[in-house]
Design an enzyme around this catalytic site. Sequence first.
Site, PDB file in Angstrom:
ATOM      1  N   CYS A   2       0.866  -1.173   0.000  1.00  8.38           N
ATOM      2  CA  CYS A   2       0.000   0.000   0.000  1.00  8.38           C
ATOM      3  C   CYS A   2       0.905   1.225   0.000  1.00  8.38           C
ATOM      4  O   CYS A   2       1.770   1.335   0.846  1.00  8.38           O
ATOM      5  CB  CYS A   2      -0.909  -0.014   1.225  1.00  8.38           C
ATOM      6  SG  CYS A   2      -1.857   1.495   1.525  1.00  8.38           S
ATOM      7  N   GLU A 103      -4.802   2.762  -4.857  1.00 10.58           N
ATOM      8  CA  GLU A 103      -4.034   1.979  -5.813  1.00 10.58           C
ATOM      9  C   GLU A 103      -4.061   2.729  -7.135  1.00 10.58           C
ATOM     10  O   GLU A 103      -4.904   3.614  -7.344  1.00 10.58           O
ATOM     11  CB  GLU A 103      -4.607   0.571  -5.977  1.00 10.58           C
ATOM     12  CG  GLU A 103      -4.584  -0.270  -4.719  1.00 10.58           C
ATOM     13  CD  GLU A 103      -3.190  -0.591  -4.222  1.00 10.58           C
ATOM     14  OE1 GLU A 103      -2.205  -0.275  -4.927  1.00 10.58           O
ATOM     15  OE2 GLU A 103      -3.077  -1.164  -3.126  1.00 10.58           O
TER      16      GLU A 103
END
Length: 223
Positions: A2, A103
């Site tokens: 992440c 993302e």
Amino acid sequence: MCGRFDQNDIARRFVAAFGWADAAIRSEAMPTVNAAPGTYRPIMHMEDGQLVVDDLFWGYRARWAAEKLPIAYNARLEKITNNYWGRLLKTGRALVPAYGWYEWTGEKGHRQPWHIHRKDREPIFMLALANFGPFKEHKAESGFVLITADSAGGMVDIHDRRPVCLNAADAAVWLDPDLSTEQAEMLARSMALGPEEFEWYKVSPALNRAGNDGEELIVPLAE
């Protein structure tokens, strides 16, 4: 995953969403929609039987590994019991509260960020491993990483990995210092929120720059 997350709220509201009546809030970090690696962010952990919220550096590298390994920002769930992460799994379990993470899709130079969040818009509690206390040579000696797992299911069209998130009740168990490392790993594997709990939409490419901030950056883009 992440590389950024949305932590656009004060620590006390995250504690309230966690369902605990009280906590020692020592965080001074400002809310942001664009939390980036290498910055200090509020994380939740247990200290002497009390829930505590401290600001910790996002990134970790053991002091002895300074000339051997890069700073890590995530730890793969498949490896959290190894020699490097195992100590933190035993003594440094923590949570990073947030409203979602990002993302990217597309080619370099045309990267499109996506905001991923719970369908019910409740906060998420991302599992983290942390090393607390003062650092001697680099602030990454006292920092945290997010635990990530295979995305599985529908989320794979955005990215093949995701942060491991638990609901508040299971997240509280994760923080229990009496939980063994074996039990902690099993909890992370078996109780993680699945892709069906999440949704995602495109947001402003201005998020590509780590220093940019503001709620206007996470308004859904028209398809």
